[in-house]
Every structure is written in C-alpha cells, then in structure tokens.
Motif scaffolding. Structure first.
Motif, PDB file in Angstrom:
ATOM      1  N   ILE A  24     -27.534 -39.384 -75.161  1.00  0.00           N
ATOM      2  CA  ILE A  24     -27.632 -39.273 -76.630  1.00  0.00           C
ATOM      3  C   ILE A  24     -26.200 -39.229 -77.168  1.00  0.00           C
ATOM      4  CG2 ILE A  24     -28.397 -37.891 -78.578  1.00  0.00           C
ATOM      5  CD1 ILE A  24     -30.617 -36.765 -76.897  1.00  0.00           C
ATOM      6  N   PRO A  25     -25.800 -40.235 -77.964  1.00  0.00           N
ATOM      7  CA  PRO A  25     -24.426 -40.231 -78.459  1.00  0.00           C
ATOM      8  C   PRO A  25     -24.284 -39.421 -79.748  1.00  0.00           C
ATOM      9  CG  PRO A  25     -25.475 -42.327 -78.989  1.00  0.00           C
ATOM     10  CD  PRO A  25     -26.525 -41.451 -78.341  1.00  0.00           C
ATOM     11  N   ALA A  26     -23.354 -38.478 -79.734  1.00  0.00           N
ATOM     12  CA  ALA A  26     -23.113 -37.653 -80.933  1.00  0.00           C
ATOM     13  C   ALA A  26     -21.604 -37.489 -81.093  1.00  0.00           C
ATOM     14  CB  ALA A  26     -23.806 -36.303 -80.776  1.00  0.00           C
ATOM     15  N   TRP A  27     -20.902 -38.548 -80.835  1.00  0.00           N
ATOM     16  CA  TRP A  27     -19.428 -38.461 -80.792  1.00  0.00           C
ATOM     17  C   TRP A  27     -18.819 -39.058 -82.056  1.00  0.00           C
ATOM     18  CZ3 TRP A  27     -16.414 -43.034 -79.309  1.00  0.00           C
ATOM     19  CH2 TRP A  27     -17.199 -44.156 -79.039  1.00  0.00           C
ATOM     20  N   VAL A  28     -18.532 -40.390 -82.084  1.00  0.00           N
ATOM     21  CA  VAL A  28     -17.778 -40.973 -83.198  1.00  0.00           C
ATOM     22  C   VAL A  28     -18.524 -40.732 -84.528  1.00  0.00           C
ATOM     23  CG1 VAL A  28     -18.847 -43.271 -83.027  1.00  0.00           C
ATOM     24  CG2 VAL A  28     -16.482 -43.072 -83.827  1.00  0.00           C
ATOM     25  N   ALA A  29     -17.763 -40.675 -85.630  1.00  0.00           N
ATOM     26  CA  ALA A  29     -18.341 -40.277 -86.922  1.00  0.00           C
ATOM     27  C   ALA A  29     -18.999 -41.447 -87.653  1.00  0.00           C
ATOM     28  CB  ALA A  29     -17.269 -39.615 -87.787  1.00  0.00           C
ATOM     29  N   ASP A  30     -20.089 -41.935 -87.095  1.00  0.00           N
ATOM     30  CA  ASP A  30     -21.000 -42.849 -87.785  1.00  0.00           C
ATOM     31  C   ASP A  30     -22.341 -42.135 -87.905  1.00  0.00           C
ATOM     32  OD1 ASP A  30     -19.460 -45.213 -88.120  1.00  0.00           O
ATOM     33  OD2 ASP A  30     -19.745 -45.729 -86.015  1.00  0.00           O
ATOM     34  N   LYS A 335     -23.812 -33.366 -67.144  1.00  0.00           N
ATOM     35  CA  LYS A 335     -24.919 -32.431 -66.871  1.00  0.00           C
ATOM     36  C   LYS A 335     -26.087 -32.521 -67.862  1.00  0.00           C
ATOM     37  CE  LYS A 335     -22.420 -28.952 -64.353  1.00  0.00           C
ATOM     38  NZ  LYS A 335     -21.244 -28.129 -64.465  1.00  0.00           N
ATOM     39  N   ALA A 336     -25.812 -33.024 -69.073  1.00  0.00           N
ATOM     40  CA  ALA A 336     -26.883 -33.031 -70.090  1.00  0.00           C
ATOM     41  C   ALA A 336     -27.092 -34.407 -70.714  1.00  0.00           C
ATOM     42  CB  ALA A 336     -26.538 -32.019 -71.185  1.00  0.00           C
ATOM     43  N   GLN A 337     -26.313 -35.375 -70.299  1.00  0.00           N
ATOM     44  CA  GLN A 337     -26.393 -36.738 -70.875  1.00  0.00           C
ATOM     45  C   GLN A 337     -26.315 -36.709 -72.403  1.00  0.00           C
ATOM     46  OE1 GLN A 337     -28.906 -36.212 -68.166  1.00  0.00           O
ATOM     47  NE2 GLN A 337     -27.092 -36.806 -67.003  1.00  0.00           N
ATOM     48  N   ILE A 338     -25.326 -35.955 -72.886  1.00  0.00           N
ATOM     49  CA  ILE A 338     -25.032 -36.042 -74.316  1.00  0.00           C
ATOM     50  C   ILE A 338     -23.540 -36.333 -74.460  1.00  0.00           C
ATOM     51  CG2 ILE A 338     -26.884 -34.469 -75.029  1.00  0.00           C
ATOM     52  CD1 ILE A 338     -24.783 -32.314 -75.458  1.00  0.00           C
ATOM     53  N   ALA A 339     -23.191 -37.167 -75.432  1.00  0.00           N
ATOM     54  CA  ALA A 339     -21.784 -37.553 -75.605  1.00  0.00           C
ATOM     55  C   ALA A 339     -21.225 -36.900 -76.863  1.00  0.00           C
ATOM     56  CB  ALA A 339     -21.666 -39.073 -75.699  1.00  0.00           C
ATOM     57  N   ASP A 363     -35.392 -35.056 -84.787  1.00  0.00           N
ATOM     58  CA  ASP A 363     -35.915 -35.127 -83.417  1.00  0.00           C
ATOM     59  C   ASP A 363     -34.772 -35.330 -82.414  1.00  0.00           C
ATOM     60  OD1 ASP A 363     -35.685 -37.646 -84.740  1.00  0.00           O
ATOM     61  OD2 ASP A 363     -36.739 -38.612 -83.094  1.00  0.00           O
ATOM     62  N   ILE A 364     -33.785 -36.124 -82.807  1.00  0.00           N
ATOM     63  CA  ILE A 364     -32.632 -36.336 -81.910  1.00  0.00           C
ATOM     64  C   ILE A 364     -31.793 -35.059 -81.822  1.00  0.00           C
ATOM     65  CG2 ILE A 364     -30.468 -37.637 -81.631  1.00  0.00           C
ATOM     66  CD1 ILE A 364     -31.922 -40.131 -82.493  1.00  0.00           C
ATOM     67  N   VAL A 365     -31.622 -34.392 -82.961  1.00  0.00           N
ATOM     68  CA  VAL A 365     -30.861 -33.129 -82.951  1.00  0.00           C
ATOM     69  C   VAL A 365     -31.542 -32.120 -82.026  1.00  0.00           C
ATOM     70  CG1 VAL A 365     -30.173 -31.146 -84.363  1.00  0.00           C
ATOM     71  CG2 VAL A 365     -29.889 -33.456 -85.252  1.00  0.00           C
ATOM     72  N   GLU A 366     -32.860 -32.023 -82.135  1.00  0.00           N
ATOM     73  CA  GLU A 366     -33.595 -31.042 -81.305  1.00  0.00           C
ATOM     74  C   GLU A 366     -33.429 -31.363 -79.819  1.00  0.00           C
ATOM     75  OE1 GLU A 366     -37.091 -30.027 -84.570  1.00  0.00           O
ATOM     76  OE2 GLU A 366     -37.576 -31.284 -82.848  1.00  0.00           O
ATOM     77  N   GLU A 367     -33.548 -32.636 -79.489  1.00  0.00           N
ATOM     78  CA  GLU A 367     -33.445 -33.020 -78.077  1.00  0.00           C
ATOM     79  C   GLU A 367     -32.027 -32.768 -77.552  1.00  0.00           C
ATOM     80  OE1 GLU A 367     -35.096 -36.892 -77.256  1.00  0.00           O
ATOM     81  OE2 GLU A 367     -34.084 -36.959 -75.305  1.00  0.00           O
ATOM     82  N   LEU A 368     -31.073 -33.088 -78.388  1.00  0.00           N
ATOM     83  CA  LEU A 368     -29.676 -32.905 -78.000  1.00  0.00           C
ATOM     84  C   LEU A 368     -29.359 -31.413 -77.750  1.00  0.00           C
ATOM     85  CD1 LEU A 368     -26.778 -34.846 -79.453  1.00  0.00           C
ATOM     86  CD2 LEU A 368     -26.579 -32.398 -79.500  1.00  0.00           C
ATOM     87  N   LEU A 369     -29.825 -30.576 -78.674  1.00  0.00           N
ATOM     88  CA  LEU A 369     -29.576 -29.135 -78.525  1.00  0.00           C
ATOM     89  C   LEU A 369     -30.256 -28.580 -77.280  1.00  0.00           C
ATOM     90  CD1 LEU A 369     -28.814 -26.585 -80.901  1.00  0.00           C
ATOM     91  CD2 LEU A 369     -27.894 -28.873 -80.901  1.00  0.00           C
ATOM     92  N   GLU A 370     -31.474 -29.043 -77.070  1.00  0.00           N
ATOM     93  CA  GLU A 370     -32.231 -28.593 -75.901  1.00  0.00           C
ATOM     94  C   GLU A 370     -31.460 -28.936 -74.619  1.00  0.00           C
ATOM     95  OE1 GLU A 370     -34.919 -26.787 -76.395  1.00  0.00           O
ATOM     96  OE2 GLU A 370     -34.918 -26.483 -74.215  1.00  0.00           O
ATOM     97  N   ARG A 371     -30.993 -30.179 -74.546  1.00  0.00           N
ATOM     98  CA  ARG A 371     -30.237 -30.600 -73.356  1.00  0.00           C
ATOM     99  C   ARG A 371     -28.966 -29.776 -73.199  1.00  0.00           C
ATOM    100  NH1 ARG A 371     -29.938 -37.143 -72.806  1.00  0.00           N
ATOM    101  NH2 ARG A 371     -32.071 -37.665 -73.308  1.00  0.00           N
ATOM    102  N   MET A 372     -28.255 -29.580 -74.317  1.00  0.00           N
ATOM    103  CA  MET A 372     -26.968 -28.883 -74.245  1.00  0.00           C
ATOM    104  C   MET A 372     -27.164 -27.417 -73.839  1.00  0.00           C
ATOM    105  SD  MET A 372     -23.969 -28.680 -77.106  1.00  0.00           S
ATOM    106  CE  MET A 372     -24.868 -27.834 -78.366  1.00  0.00           C
ATOM    107  N   LEU A 373     -28.098 -26.735 -74.485  1.00  0.00           N
ATOM    108  CA  LEU A 373     -28.264 -25.301 -74.213  1.00  0.00           C
ATOM    109  C   LEU A 373     -28.859 -25.071 -72.828  1.00  0.00           C
ATOM    110  CD1 LEU A 373     -29.386 -24.142 -77.791  1.00  0.00           C
ATOM    111  CD2 LEU A 373     -27.102 -24.063 -76.772  1.00  0.00           C
ATOM    112  N   THR A 374     -29.705 -25.978 -72.390  1.00  0.00           N
ATOM    113  CA  THR A 374     -30.244 -25.854 -71.025  1.00  0.00           C
ATOM    114  C   THR A 374     -29.103 -25.965 -70.017  1.00  0.00           C
ATOM    115  OG1 THR A 374     -32.292 -26.860 -71.763  1.00  0.00           O
ATOM    116  CG2 THR A 374     -31.937 -26.819 -69.397  1.00  0.00           C
TER     117      THR A 374
END
Ligand SMILES: Cc1ncc(COP(=O)(O)O)c(C=O)c1O
Length: 378
Positions: A24-30, A335-339, A363-374
């Motif tokens: 899940i990409p959450a890096w560059v500001a687009d 470890k979480a496949q988030i960028a 839905d993407i935010v929820e999945e991303l947070l779940e992956r990161m916090l896990t």
C-alpha cells in the motif's frame, strides 16, 4: 470520497507504480481521489479538439483566477501586476533563490522539511543553513533562527503550511520571524501550496499580508497541485512582493523560467474557478482519515506517536519509542508492505520518523493502519 483500487493500481504515476501489488503506497504527496469532473472535462475538451496550439494567453486567465481564489479563500488580494506564472512550485522557488544568491551564500530552511528544498540549495552550490524545529509541535523558535544567520545568509525558504509536520505558523510566530528577516535584510520565499488543505478550527496565514516588514521581501508561491491532485499537470502562480525580485526577473527573456502546458493551465484555472465543492468533499474525507489515524495511534500500545497536523494530508509519525525506531519506513515496507516516506529524507535528526500520506479512501487507511500497528506490536 471513495477510491477505486483497480484504477489506482493501473496508474502510471510514481505513487502507485513504484512498488509491487502487495504494497500500500502512502509515500509521495499525491492524492488517490479522482480529480474534479470539471477539471477532467476541461482537459478532455483540449484533447477532443486536438487544441494543442500555443496558448500564451492562458497567463491572463491563470493570474486573475489565483488572485480571486486567494482573496476568497485566504482574505488578501495579491496585486495581479506583481504575479507571475511558472511551470512548477520548485521551478519558482529555485529561480528566485538563484536570483538573490551567489555560490556559497547561505539559504535557510527549517527542518524537517520537504526534501527538494535541501537539494535545491546544495545542487546550486549554495550553503544550507539548517534551523532545526523541535517536536512535538514544530514551532518556529526565534533564537535558533537568529543564531544561525551570518553576513552570507541571503534567502529563507519558508513553508506555510509546513510539509511534513502540518504545522501552520501562528501570527506570533510570523511576527518574530518578520522582525528577524527584516533586521538581516533577507528575501523570503514562502511556499504556500498547502494553503487550501487546512483542517477545521485552523486557518492558513499567508506571510505577505501578515506583517508590514515582510511586504517588500516576500515571494508567495501558490499552486492547485496539492489541493486538487494535479501535481503532474505542472503549473504555479507566484506573487512577487519583493520589488528587487521583480526587477531581477524582468532582466531575463520571456521563456527563461518556463510556462505551464495547456493542460496544466486549463486544469488549474478550472480548479480555482469551479473546484470549491470538490475540494470541500476531499477535505472532509482527509479530516475523517486524520481523526481516525490519530485516535488509533493514541490508543495503541506500540509507543508510536503523531502530532495532530493542522493542515496537509500528511502524518509525521514518531517511531522513537517503538520496536521499529531505526529506519521505520524500511522496516515497515518489509514487515507490513506499506510504503511511507523515510524521515531522514526530511532532516538528519529525523531517522526515527516517517511521513504517512492519508489522502485516500478510509478502507485503505484502515488496512494500512492495521498492517502498521500489527507489525509494531508483533
Ligand atoms: C511544500 C512543497 N513545495 C513544493 C512541492 C512540489 O511542487 P511542484 O511539483 O509544483 O514543484 C511540494 C510537493 O509535495 C511540496 O510539498
């Protein structure tokens, strides 16, 4: 605002194409939102007509559209005859910085900061004057700014609202800043391209109208690229409040600093003239995402913290008290496949931080947070 994952995965832009399908990409500001229908239709009209001829007169539409937008949204009217169009915000920033400096001269930035600011100074052979902001609230601190200046310092790169922290400098901070820049006779380049993405209860304050001593030394950079998701369209309007900058610019031939394309101009004019209700919807989604992320982090036992951003769609995450305090973005990619964007790109003191872009569907935010916090609590 909903996002379509299939559409996102097929985009050619760097955000969704850099990593594989598991990330899940959450890096560059687009943003992940489809731009407003009116912007799409204005671009479509150009395509349908094959209307790719010269459109130099777009400048006469862009400047008034920006001035009216700024007056309506931020309460001051940039004088149109002091404005100029550039290809992009970094193009404007670098042009003005180069006009006012010689190799070796000092240019101030406040770190952590959007990484191309530092590169712009270094690549031009100017000296970075790095004034480090302090968390958790990242406020301007007059003494450290004053102490960093010497007789070779010429220009300040200011970012209001601030990327990556989301801080909006207050009237008091601006007053302190203005007194010091006036005393040292510095040119201020105020990058305000995040001005339209301010959360409820906060207000963007442009530097230029907010202090007399800033008026004849400030160049204000505006763009629709962040608020309307148009970064690839390439277009920027700047108010050149400093008379010396205006006279420097006038000495250069017309094409020297570039112009936007027909697409950049059409998209940007449509954003400022007709984009208000689309922007309101985008802001509501972003605000909802911010509040969700903030409360999830607050209640999580991992030690992760985030200062509540007042603006932008960026979370500046502090991993120093977590199990992933060293290179957290690298660890989380694995470890979480988030960028996320690595903190040390924004400042050498920020190795235990990472920047999270939350301009997407919930839905993407929820999945991303779940992956990161896990991953953090594993
Ligand atoms: C503060 C700031 N300035 C400039 C830019 C780049 O703008 P442009 O693509 O118009 O050069 C960005 C992009 O995220 C930014 O955050």
């Amino acid at each position: 605002m909903k996002v379509d994952r299939q559409r996102l995965r097929s985009l050619k832009g760097i955000k969704w194409s850099k990593y594989g399908p598991d990330v899940i990409p959450a890096w560059v500001a687009d943003m992940d939102f489809l731009p407003s229908p009116r912007i799409l239709s204005e671009i479509q009209k150009i395509v349908d007509l094959g209307d790719f001829g010269y459109r130099y007169h777009d400048v006469d539409l862009l400047i008034p559209a920006w001035c009216e937008w700024v007056e309506e949204s931020h309460g001051w009217l940039p004088p149109a005859d002091e404005c100029r169009v550039f290809t992009s915000s970094m193009n404007a920033l670098e042009a003005v910085m180069l006009l006012h400096t010689e190799p070796g001269d000092g240019v101030v930035l406040f770190s952590p900061i959007y990484m191309p600011f530092r590169a712009a100074i270094e690549q031009a052979g100017r000296t970075v004057v790095d004034v480090q902001l302090q968390g958790p609230d990242w406020k301007f601190e007059a003494n450290s700014f004053k102490d960093s200046l010497d007789s070779k310092t010429r220009v300040v790169l200011f970012c209001q609202p601030h990327n990556p922290t989301g801080h909006i400098y207050t009237k008091e901070e601006i007053n302190d800043f203005a007194e010091i820049v006036a005393e040292h006779d510095l040119i201020v380049i105020s990058d305000e391209i995040w001005a339209d993405l301010v959360f409820e209860g906060n207000k963007h304050l442009s530097l230029f109208p907010n202090h007399d001593k800033l008026r004849n030394r400030t160049v204000t950079i505006g763009s629709a690229s962040k608020a309307f998701n148009l970064a690839g369209a390439r277009c920027c309007v700047a108010h050149v409040g400093s008379a010396s900058t205006r006279s420097h610019l006038e000495k250069y031939p017309d094409h020297y600093f570039g112009l936007p394309s027909s697409f950049g101009s059409a998209a940007t004019v449509a954003a400022w003239k007709y984009g208000k209700s689309w922007l309101q919807d985008a802001k509501e989604q972003i605000q909802h995402n911010r509040d969700y992320i903030y409360s999830r982090i607050l209640e999580d036992p991992s030690g992760l913290t985030m200062h509540l951003p007042e603006s932008t769609y960026l979370g500046w995450l502090d991993f120093s008290n977590t199990s992933l305090s060293h290179q957290p973005s690298k660890e989380l990619l694995y470890k979480a496949q988030i960028a996320l964007e690595p903190g040390d790109k924004f400042g050498e003191q920020c190795g235990s931080f990472a920047r999270l872009n939350f301009a997407t569907g919930i839905d993407i935010v929820e999945e991303l947070l779940e992956r990161m916090l896990t991953a953090l609590n594993r």
